[in-house]
Each structure stands twice: as structure tokens, then as C-alpha cells.
Design an enzyme around this catalytic site. Structure first.
Site, PDB file in Angstrom:
ATOM      1  N   GLY A  75      42.900  37.403  37.831  1.00  0.00           N
ATOM      2  CA  GLY A  75      44.296  37.558  37.468  1.00  0.00           C
ATOM      3  C   GLY A  75      45.113  36.368  37.946  1.00  0.00           C
ATOM      4  O   GLY A  75      44.800  35.765  38.970  1.00  0.00           O
ATOM      5  N   SER A  76      46.172  36.024  37.209  1.00  0.00           N
ATOM      6  CA  SER A  76      47.059  34.956  37.654  1.00  0.00           C
ATOM      7  C   SER A  76      48.004  35.491  38.731  1.00  0.00           C
ATOM      8  O   SER A  76      48.055  36.691  39.003  1.00  0.00           O
ATOM      9  CB  SER A  76      47.846  34.394  36.475  1.00  0.00           C
ATOM     10  N   GLY A  77      48.771  34.572  39.328  1.00  0.00           N
ATOM     11  CA  GLY A  77      49.676  34.965  40.396  1.00  0.00           C
ATOM     12  C   GLY A  77      49.158  34.553  41.762  1.00  0.00           C
ATOM     13  O   GLY A  77      49.821  34.805  42.773  1.00  0.00           O
ATOM     14  N   HIS A  78      47.963  33.926  41.783  1.00  0.00           N
ATOM     15  CA  HIS A  78      47.369  33.482  43.053  1.00  0.00           C
ATOM     16  C   HIS A  78      47.326  31.959  43.146  1.00  0.00           C
ATOM     17  O   HIS A  78      46.585  31.408  43.958  1.00  0.00           O
ATOM     18  CB  HIS A  78      45.948  34.028  43.187  1.00  0.00           C
ATOM     19  N   LYS A 116      35.678  37.221  42.431  1.00  0.00           N
ATOM     20  CA  LYS A 116      36.220  38.009  43.540  1.00  0.00           C
ATOM     21  C   LYS A 116      35.959  39.491  43.270  1.00  0.00           C
ATOM     22  O   LYS A 116      36.030  39.948  42.116  1.00  0.00           O
ATOM     23  CB  LYS A 116      37.737  37.762  43.682  1.00  0.00           C
ATOM     24  N   ASP A 176      37.474  42.386  37.293  1.00  0.00           N
ATOM     25  CA  ASP A 176      36.843  41.063  37.267  1.00  0.00           C
ATOM     26  C   ASP A 176      35.327  41.199  37.198  1.00  0.00           C
ATOM     27  O   ASP A 176      34.657  40.528  36.401  1.00  0.00           O
ATOM     28  CB  ASP A 176      37.207  40.265  38.526  1.00  0.00           C
ATOM     29  N   HIS A 215      47.071  41.438  46.049  1.00  0.00           N
ATOM     30  CA  HIS A 215      47.901  42.014  44.989  1.00  0.00           C
ATOM     31  C   HIS A 215      48.895  42.994  45.593  1.00  0.00           C
ATOM     32  O   HIS A 215      49.481  43.809  44.895  1.00  0.00           O
ATOM     33  CB  HIS A 215      47.048  42.737  43.958  1.00  0.00           C
TER      34      HIS A 215
END
Lengths: 329, 329
Positions: free
Chosen positions: A54-57, A105, A110, A215
Site C-alpha cells: 500500500g502507498s502512504g509509506h 511485508k 499483500d 497503518h
């Protein structure tokens, strides 16, 4: 919600466009399906290293694509797994006769989507699962989460792949580094997912979340905010219990910011963590301080320790040229 | 106040200790008076570049000490000028027969203390004043503030000094880059100075401060929070009016985060700024995206544009090895 965005739907695309324009010497952005690929040519037979999530990291994983690290990264929507078609497209474009290694991860979405992608590929494909977060017990139903230790695995395996290690060796190395790595984080504030528009969780002005996930998942304990010294003692003690480094053990110490914590605080944390292990005779031979595995605009940090040996030090030091990590070239 | 600190009095010392332990291959921390000095030896006759200012803007300036950039940096207390004894000690330790160039952001305390230090030195000493913030008119009583353009000046003059430019040439180059550079910032939240323990200014959840200074100084206008596209249009229009780059002008575009704004938003800002100048035929030949001139934990960003020529591009690209900027070595 105070963010620089146009719409929450377009945030990822807008940001990736900017990333592509800023780093066109290092990476290409492939649209439909989305993936980020290194532009530096690879030697025939080189294992293709592909990660994603996921994006945001950011900068994880897109900022780690380039010479000496990842061949491609598949960004999902914010905190959402990328889809198998992204991974398949990235693998097909990157595979150069050495097979594909997925670095994943440990999150259910994922893991599932990378598994589906692996089944769809007709080239040799292996997976390394990252689960360095010691805030949860090993026996947790979903297993332990993959957090900031991912950067360390991607750098070290990236160097080995660049130097010609084969798929079996890269997988074994990645699993070895993952086992030698332990992390734990703490949040002072929640992050705000743009599509939601409000903080993921509520926390009082005098509270912190010890053992938080990247998250905003609940951690070990909601605690009263304490001094940095006490916070580092808690984080480091959990990591120490897990890895039990003997005296004179060389280690890499990574202080990671979760997005909204400034560098002046991260170096203060580093100072305290350094003292913790120094007192125990552990040799901090390498370090990394900064925002590498973030959680959008969360204020917080994590500590990561990796037990090193001569081979791992050599691979950590090897040249790397990505948007977020660069040395030796 | 949610910060990783022990006491507000010890924050700077604790953080500098961590910085010193993390980057002992690049810098030394000198105590009493405090300054950060590069460890790489300099060639006899090299101009010693020294900067400094209040802390809370990390990685500026300490993160820019090293080969190809600053010889030393003098960190003051948070948002407080360093004292002349720091600058004198840094200059005496760094001077190597080529004289000393002070790079000073235009704030009254900094200007005064660097002037006093210059008078106390018995070696040739010149000063470059940085005043790239176009949010204030040129006629403002205190002049324009020095903000994120400082990084660009320090990198380019650092390369020239490393390559043997003399004191007169380094000063002229620094002033030329400063004139060719314009910046403007916007805050979504205030920063919190630890000793104060509460936000420097109040701002409603739907407001932003356009033209903010890097200490939370009031800017041009308190406005309703708008889309990133509108925000970038405002920032870029002010910079465009100042520099008026002709079509085909090569430029460096720097998107700087103010501390608490994550990379995913900074790249979105970069995308919009890139489009703004692309539409006007300006050639964005170099860029820098990240948190370089911060304001503690302020959420916000700034745009900086520098007009380039072949010489400036060559100097920007020259090798640099500091904690915060590294390439070519």
C-alpha cells in the site's frame, strides 16, 4: 483534514507523476497497471527484486528502486495492497534471466496478491516475507507485521543481486536478514487517511501508542506520554529481548520517522538508542536515521536493529543509487 | 506538546550527540562553544565555508557539513541565533589559508552575531547574506528572510570552494546564486517550540498561512485552506513574478517540506509546480524534493526556484558527501 491534495482519489497518481518527473534518471513510472521500474540496465541473469505494498509509506518502496536495490516497486492505493496484475507486469518487464524475488511485508492482502502473481508467472519466482515488528508475539494469529526492517532487507539483498547472487542465494539472504532484524514503533498521533478525512484512531493529548503498526494498527499498549528516554528504553528492551545480541556483536541501528516527526527529534532518539546498546557492549557499526518507512502524517518513530556480519556490512556498504538512498555512485 | 524530548533545555544537546554518533565519518561535534565541523581534510588555501543559525531547521545547516559543502555549522538554540564565540571557534578551526566565508540567513540576530564574529577574526572574512523569501516585499523594514534557497547557495558555493575558487569568487558566486533564487512557503499548521510548549500561532482547521516564515512568522495572508493546485499556483506565481525566467531558461526546482509534511504530498506539490513552469516553457533541469529547511514540526512546504547556467549546473552536480545530501562519492 490538512493536507496538500487535490482529491483523495487522485493523490497517488499526482504524487507518482511528481516522483517520475523528479527522478527520471533513476526510474520510469509505468501506468495501467502501475509500477515503478529502474532505468539502469541490469546484467543478464541478475535476479529481479520486486517489492510493493500500500502507498502512504514513502519513500518505501518506490524510493528504493534503482541500481543496487529494487528493480521495481508496485504501489497500491493508500494502505491498500497492490493487485496481482501490477506485480505480474513489473515482473515481466524486469525479469532478465535470473528469476524474480518478491519482497513482501507480512499483511494478508499483500501476501495473497503476491502469491497469486507468483502463480501467474512462467519464470522462476521466490518470495521473502518480512515480519520484523516485535510488538506482536510470534504466535499472533496473523503473524508479525513487516515494518521498517524492510529497508534493510531490500538494501542488502539488492546489493547481493547486483553482484550476481542467484535466486536461491538472494532468497536465503533475505530470510537471514529478516531473522536478524527486529523493529518496534510508537505513535504520538494518528495518521489521517485522505479518503477517510479524519484520524484513524483517537488519542488523548497525553497519550501514545506503544508498538503501533505502520497503518495505525493498535500496538502493545496505550500509555501515558513519557520522556524520550523512557520511550526508547521500552522500544529497545523489546528488540533486545528478541535478538539478544552478545557483547561486541556488530549491528545496524535504524531510527525511522513515521512521517511527521522532525529530524531533530529522530537524532535525539538515535542518541538514546545508541546509549542503550553501547551500555550493553553492542557495536553499532552502521546506522540509518530518517523517514524511510512512514505512515502518512503520523508523528512517531520506530527503532530497528539488524545483527550484522562481515558479509552483511559489505553488502550494506555497496553502491546504491535510488531516490531515497544513495551512496558510492 | 507531543514530542520526543527529555527536557526542552537538553533537546539540542541530545540531538547533536545523536547526530555526531550517527555521522562520525563526516563530522565532528565540538562542544563549548558548539559547532559541527567536517572531518574530511581540506586542501591548503581552500576557502572555509561556515554557516549557522537557530536550530529547529534540520537538516539545515548541520546536515550540510562535509566534503563539497560546508566546512562548519554553528547551531544556536531553537530558533535562536548562535553566538559570536561559536562562529569564531568554527572559523579558527576551519580556516586553512583561504579565508572564511560566512553564509548567513537574513535575520537580525544572525546578521549581528556573524558581523561581530567577522570583526573578531584576524583572517580574511566575507559574508553572503541569503534573502530568498519573496513573501515579503523588497522594501520590508527588516529585508527579506533567508529560507530554503540557503541549501542551494551552500551546495553551489561549497562545490566551487572545493574546486579552488578563492574568497572573492566564492562571495560573488554566493551572491549571484542568492539573486537567482526565490522561495515562498505555506503552513498548514503551526510549529511548537519546545520551551513554549504550545503552538506559536493559532490557526483554524480550515485555514493556512500563505508566505509563512520558517519560524512561524506571519506571511502574506491567512487564507482558507484550498486545493494543492491552487496553493501551488499562488506560490509559483509569486516566484515567477520575481525571477521572470524566459522560455528555455534552465532552472532548479526545490520542493521543501517544513517538517511534518510527508513525502507523498511533497511529490504531489512537485508535480503541480513542474506543470506550472513546464507550461511556461521553463526547463526544469535539476530538482530537490524533501525536508531540508524545516520549521520543527510544522506541516507545510515551500517552493524554491533557482535560475541556472552551465556553471551552476556543473557545481550543483559536483560530488557532495554530507549527512543530508550525498552524491558522486
Amino acid at each position: 483534514m490538512k493536507k496538500f491534495i487535490n482529491t483523495s482519489e487522485s493523490l497517488l497518481d499526482d504524487s507518482l507523476h511528481g516522483f517520475g518527473q523528479a527522478h527520471g534518471d533513476i526510474i520510469d513510472i509505468h501506468p495501467h497497471p502501475h509500477f515503478v521500474q529502474r532505468v539502469a540496465p541490469t546484467k543478464p541473469g541478475k535476479v529481479a527484486l520486486i517489492s510493493g505494498g500500500g502507498s502512504g509509506h514513502e519513500p518505501l518502496h518506490t524510493g528504493f528502486v534503482g541500481f543496487g536495490m529494487l528493480d521495481a516497486a508496485c504501489p497500491g492505493q493508500i494502505f491498500t495492497s497492490p493487485t496481482p496484475d501490477q506485480m505480474v507486469a513489473a515482473a515481466q518487464e524486469s525479469e532478465n534471466g535470473g528469476g524474480v524475488l518478491f519482497i513482501v511485508k507480512n499483511y494478508a492482502g499483500d501476501v495473497m496478491n503476491f502469491e497469486i502473481a507468483a502463480e501467474m508467472l512462467d519464470c522462476p519466482c521466490e518470495t521473502v516475507l518480512i515480519n520484523d515488528d516485535v510488538s506482536l508475539p510470534r504466535t499472533h494469529s496473523a503473524g508479525r507485521r513487516g515494518v521498517a526492517g524492510t529497508t534493510i532487507v531490500e538494501k542488502i539483498v539488492g546489493a547481493a543481486a547486483e553482484q550476481g547472487a542467484d535466486l536461491t542465494a538472494c532468497k536465503a539472504l533475505g530470510e537471514r536478514v529478516n531473522r536478524a532484524t527486529a523493529s518496534m514503533g510508537v505513535a504520538l498521533t494518528s495518521c489521517t487517511v485522505p479518503a477517510l478525512g479524519k484520524p484513524t484512531f483517537d488519542m488523548a493529548p497525553d497519550e501514545m501508542e506503544m508498538g503501533v503498526g505502520i497503518h495505525g494498527e493498535r500496538g502493545r499498549e496505550r500509555m501515558k506520554l513519557s520522556s524520550a528516554a523512557d520511550i526508547v528504553e521500552d522500544l529497545a528492551t523489546a528488540i533486545q529481548a528478541e535478538l539478544q545480541p552478545p557483547a561486541n556483536q556488530p549491528v545496524l541501528l535504524h531510527v525511522n520517522g513515521l512521517g511527521a516527526t522532525p529530524l531533530i527529534e529522530l537524532y535525539l532518539i538515535y542518541n538514546l538508542a545508541w546509549q542503550f546498546w553501547q551500555k550493553r557492549g553492542v557495536r553499532i557499526d552502521r546506522c540509518l536515521v530518517g523517514n524511510y518507512t512512514t505512515s502518512l502524517d503520523m508523528a512517531g518513530c520506530s527503532l530497528t536493529l539488524t545483527l550484522l556480519d562481515e558479509e552483511l556490512i559489505r553488502l550494506w556498504d555497496a553502491p546504491v543509487h535510488t531516490a531515497a538512498l544513495r551512496w558510492g555512485c
